[in-house]
Enzyme design. Structure first.
Site, PDB file in Angstrom:
ATOM      1  N   LYS A  68     -25.218  19.845  42.881  1.00  0.00           N
ATOM      2  CA  LYS A  68     -25.086  19.025  44.100  1.00  0.00           C
ATOM      3  C   LYS A  68     -24.071  18.172  43.852  1.00  0.00           C
ATOM      4  O   LYS A  68     -23.757  17.631  42.759  1.00  0.00           O
ATOM      5  CB  LYS A  68     -25.958  18.157  44.091  1.00  0.00           C
ATOM      6  CG  LYS A  68     -26.170  17.083  45.282  1.00  0.00           C
ATOM      7  CD  LYS A  68     -26.077  17.900  46.459  1.00  0.00           C
ATOM      8  CE  LYS A  68     -27.567  18.177  46.938  1.00  0.00           C
ATOM      9  NZ  LYS A  68     -27.662  18.736  48.255  1.00  0.00           N
TER      10      LYS A  68
ATOM     11  N   HIS B  93     -32.967  26.425  51.523  1.00  0.00           N
ATOM     12  CA  HIS B  93     -32.806  24.914  51.207  1.00  0.00           C
ATOM     13  C   HIS B  93     -34.091  24.111  50.664  1.00  0.00           C
ATOM     14  O   HIS B  93     -35.337  24.612  50.875  1.00  0.00           O
ATOM     15  CB  HIS B  93     -32.510  24.164  52.520  1.00  0.00           C
ATOM     16  CG  HIS B  93     -32.426  22.858  52.602  1.00  0.00           C
ATOM     17  ND1 HIS B  93     -33.243  21.964  53.008  1.00  0.00           N
ATOM     18  CD2 HIS B  93     -31.470  21.934  51.919  1.00  0.00           C
ATOM     19  CE1 HIS B  93     -32.921  20.802  52.803  1.00  0.00           C
ATOM     20  NE2 HIS B  93     -31.835  20.559  52.145  1.00  0.00           N
TER      21      HIS B  93
END
Length: 422
Positions: free
Chosen positions: A193, A320
Site C-alpha cells: 500500500k 479488493h
C-alpha cells in the site's frame, strides 16, 4: 423451511493496527456488521458487511421487511432493497463508508443480505456456496501478502494494545514485514500500500522486495496518490518490477493518461467500482485489471457477472479487500473459487486482524491460499461468545464511521488527506 422468520444485524468492532495510507491512518477499531438471516425452522445464514452508522441504518430498514421472504427469491430481496434504500435516505449528512457512494448503495446493501441468503440456500440443499455459483474451478484460492507502512502502535485511544507486526517505515522494514507475513502464511505474491511517502522511497521498497523475493509477483497501490505526471516520470523505475500498478493516479482520465505510457498493466478498485463505470473506462482505455469486491459490486453472483464482463473486454480480474473477518474471507473464497478468469492472487487484510467471530477462530492459510470448504453454505458458524465481545467493543469504542483523515490529524494537525499528494 426456507421462509425468513427474523433477521438480526449486530454491529461489531475489532482492533485494527495503525496502518498508513494516502488518506491518513486506520483508527484503533475497525467497524463491521454481522447479519444473521433466520428461517422458520431455525436455520441461519451469515454475512459480514460494513459497520458504519449509515450502513447499519440501511441494513435495519431492509431487515424489518424480510419476514416471510423465501431465501431462494433473490429477485424479491433486490426489490425490497431498492424500495427501502432510496436516494432520500442518503441525505442525512452521515459520512459514507469506505468504498461506497450513492451509485453503489443498492448493490452494497443487497450484497450484505445476498451472502446470508446463499449461505442458507447451501445449508438447505446440502451444497456449498461455491457449488451454487457454478462449482469449483480451483480447490484453494491464493491471496497476497498485503503490506502497509505503519506505526509501531496507536498513540491515541487504544489502551496498551500493540500488534505483532511492529513499525514499518523504511524499505528494510517493508522487507522484514513481508518476510514475517510470508513465513506465517506462505503467500506467493506481495502488494504494498503506497501513497504514504515520497514515491521514490516507496519504489526503493519495491526494489528491496524484488531482491529479497525474486520469484514473488509484486504490486504497489498508491490509491490515486500520484499525479499522472509524477506517475509517468516514475514508470521507467517500475519497468520489469510489477505484476500490475494499481490506481497510481486518480480518476479514469488520470489512469488513461498513464495507460498511454505504461508498459505494465494498470489495475483499479477506485475508478471502476460498478458496472456503470465500464462504458467510460473502456472507451478511455483507463485500466487493464479490475479489482472486484462483492461488498459493493452487488454480491457473489454479481462478482461472477463482473468476471464475464472482464472476459468479454479482455480485462484481468483480481479482488479488493478492506478490514474484515472470516465470514467475508470465506465469501470471497467461494466466489473466487468459482471464477476461472480470476487469475491474480486476491487482496486480504485478514492477517492484520487478531480477533475472530467464527467457531474455531482464525481461518488457516496453506501456502498463501484458503481451501474451499466442502461443508454446506459458507462452511463457517458463528461463535456467540466472540460475537458478544465484539458487539461490546462496538458499544464502547466510540467510533461510528471510519475517518482516516481525522485520525491522522491527531498525529499531524495540518493533515488534509488531499489526493493526489505527489
Amino acid at each position: 423451511m426456507s421462509r425468513i422468520a427474523s433477521v438480526v444485524v449486530t454491529p461489531i468492532a475489532f482492533r485494527d493496527p495503525p496502518l498508513l495510507n494516502v488518506s491518513g491512518i486506520h483508527e484503533p477499531w475497525a467497524l463491521r456488521s454481522i447479519i444473521e438471516v433466520i428461517t422458520e425452522d431455525g436455520r441461519y445464514g451469515l454475512s459480514e458487511s460494513y459497520g458504519d452508522e449509515q450502513t447499519l441504518s440501511q441494513l435495519q430498514k431492509v431487515a424489518s421487511r424480510l419476514e416471510g421472504v423465501d431465501v431462494f427469491h433473490l429477485n424479491e430481496l433486490k426489490a425490497i432493497v431498492e424500495q427501502s434504500v432510496s436516494r432520500k435516505s442518503q441525505e442525512g449528512g452521515i459520512e459514507l463508508a469506505p468504498g461506497t457512494n450513492q451509485a453503489t448503495t443498492v448493490p452494497r446493501i443487497f450484497a450484505a443480505f445476498e451472502v446470508a441468503f446463499l449461505d442458507l440456500m447451501g445449508k438447505i440443499t446440502g451444497r456449498s456456496v461455491c457449488d451454487l455459483l457454478g462449482g469449483k474451478v480451483r480447490d484453494a484460492v491464493p491471496y497476497s501478502a498485503y503490506l502497509f507502512y505503519k506505526y509501531g502502535h496507536h498513540r491515541f485511544g487504544q489502551d496498551d494494545w500493540v500488534d505483532a507486526w511492529g513499525e514499518v517505515l523504511t524499505p528494510e522494514d517493508v522487507v522484514r514485514s513481508a518476510r514475517q507475513m510470508i513465513d506465517q502464511y506462505g503467500f506467493q505474491s506481495i502488494k504494498l500500500k503506497g501513497g504514504v511517502f515520497e514515491p521514490e522511497q516507496e519504489l526503493a521498497a519495491i526494489r528491496a522486495l524484488r531482491e529479497a523475493f525474486p520469484e514473488h509477483p509484486l504490486r504497489i497501490d498508491p490509491n490515486g496518490g500520484w499525479t499522472p505526471e509524477t506517475t509517468k516520470r516514475l514508470l521507467p523505475q517500475m519497468e520489469g518490477l510489477l505484476q500490475y500498478l494499481e490506481d497510481p493516479a486518480p480518476g479514469k482520465d488520470g489512469m488513461a493518461e498513464v495507460h498511454r505510457s505504461a508498459t505494465m498493466p494498470l489495475a483499479t478498485n477506485m475508478c471502476v467500482i460498478g458496472f456503470f463505470d465500464f462504458p467510460e473506462a473502456i472507451a478511455k482505455q483507463s485500466v487493464d485489471v479490475i479489482l472486484s469486491d462483492h461488498h459493493y459490486w452487488g454480491g457473489l453472483q454479481a462478482t461472477r457477472d463482473l468476471a464475464r464482463v472482464c472476459e468479454t473486454w479482455g480485462l484481468g480480474l483480481s479482488m479488493h479487500s478492506n478490514s474484515h473477518l472470516g465470514i467475508s474471507l470465506m465469501a470471497m473464497t467461494h466466489a473466487a473459487a468459482a471464477i476461472n478468469n480470476l487469475t491474480y492472487a486476491c487482496d486480504t487484510h485478514y492477517p492484520w486482524q487478531e480477533e475472530e467471530v467464527i467457531v474455531g477462530g482464525k481461518i488457516a492459510f496453506e501456502d498463501g491460499s484458503v481451501r474451499v470448504p466442502e461443508a454446506p453454505g459458507l462452511g463457517v458458524e458463528l461463535d456467540r461468545d466472540a460475537l458478544q465481545q465484539l458487539a461490546r467493543n462496538f458499544q464502547e469504542c466510540g467510533i461510528r464511521s471510519r475517518n482516516d483523515v481525522k485520525e491522522m490529524q491527531k498525529y499531524e494537525p495540518s493533515w488534509t488527506g488531499k489526493v493526489p499528494r505527489f
